[in-house]
Design a protein around this motif. Structure first.
Motif, short mmCIF file in Angstrom:
data_model
loop_
_atom_site.label_atom_id
_atom_site.label_comp_id
_atom_site.label_asym_id
_atom_site.label_seq_id
_atom_site.Cartn_x
_atom_site.Cartn_y
_atom_site.Cartn_z
N GLN A 185 -0.65 -2.49 4.26
CA GLN A 185 -1.96 -2.89 3.73
C GLN A 185 -3.02 -2.41 4.70
O GLN A 185 -2.95 -2.66 5.91
N ASP A 205 -8.40 -3.52 1.77
CA ASP A 205 -8.12 -3.84 0.37
C ASP A 205 -7.18 -2.84 -0.28
O ASP A 205 -6.88 -2.97 -1.47
N ILE A 232 -3.54 -0.68 -0.57
CA ILE A 232 -2.12 -0.59 -0.25
C ILE A 232 -1.75 0.89 -0.16
O ILE A 232 -2.07 1.68 -1.06
N LYS A 247 6.02 -6.20 -1.59
CA LYS A 247 5.15 -7.38 -1.63
C LYS A 247 5.96 -8.67 -1.60
O LYS A 247 5.60 -9.62 -0.91
#
Length: 203
Positions: A136, A139, A141, A176
């Motif tokens: 990350q 904002d 990825i 994630k």
């Protein structure tokens, strides 16, 4: 569902061009360009992440039997590494290919003429990713492809399609989940370490 992923480079990145024979030489028409460029970030893929390919990602696939296809269509087979009509090479920029085209009217009409007119400017490849890394950055990825286990095809494309990011999104979802599952344990460990520190300090 296929795990193969398709990626496309546009004109300023792929340097797709017709290769003119040297003076006094003859032979089949040739085209060449870059199928992939290292350390260059993609546009947003699938509305979810951006991607880059690390140097060394293609090292294990250079001896594979790869096809050169027009628009990824197996009906338009332009060359093949096994027969020597497709040559792949790596340099500091990325994965380069050169195709000895079939000398047919169809190929002249669909590939050579649009390329020489500047109508066709895209180059593309299909890969199977074996190792990637996610992180990350604010904002955003970012996915870095570290190793590719299979290179299926490379070649020119007349109308670059939006990259198929489905397999990449599955990989991102797994990352994630792993990240989120690790958060409670990390928070507890940080809290326990802080309590031990306070005990040592006599607080």
């Amino acid at each position: 569902m296929s795990q193969f992923e398709l990626r496309t480079l546009l004109a300023q990145q792929c340097e797709l061009r017709a290769i003119q024979p040297a003076e006094g030489e003859s032979g089949p028409p040739k085209i060449g360009g870059y199928a992939a460029v290292f350390n260059m970030r993609s546009d947003l893929l699938g509305g979810s992440f951006i991607e880059e390919i690390a140097p060394g990602a293609f090292d294990g696939v250079m001896t594979q039997d790869v096809r050169a296809l027009f628009n990824h269509n197996p009906n338009y087979l332009l060359g093949r590494t096994k027969s020597g009509t497709l040559k792949l090479s790596l340099d500091s920029r990325g994965l380069h290919y050169e195709i000895d085209l079939p000398d047919t009217q169809t190929v002249r009409d669909l590939v050579m003429t649009p390329l020489m007119r500047g109508d066709m400017t895209g180059s593309s490849f299909t890969m199977l990713v074996a190792e990637d890394e996610w992180r990350q950055e604010g904002d955003v990825i970012v996915r870095t492809i570290r190793r590719i286990s299979e290179l299926r095809d490379v070649g020119p494309v007349a109308f670059p399609a939006y990259p198929d990011a489905t397999a990449g999104q599955r990989s991102m979802d797994a990352w994630k989940q792993q990240r989120d599952e690790a958060r409670p344990g990390r928070a507890i460990n940080e809290r326990d370490a802080r309590l031990r520190e306070l005990e040592i300090l006599g607080a």
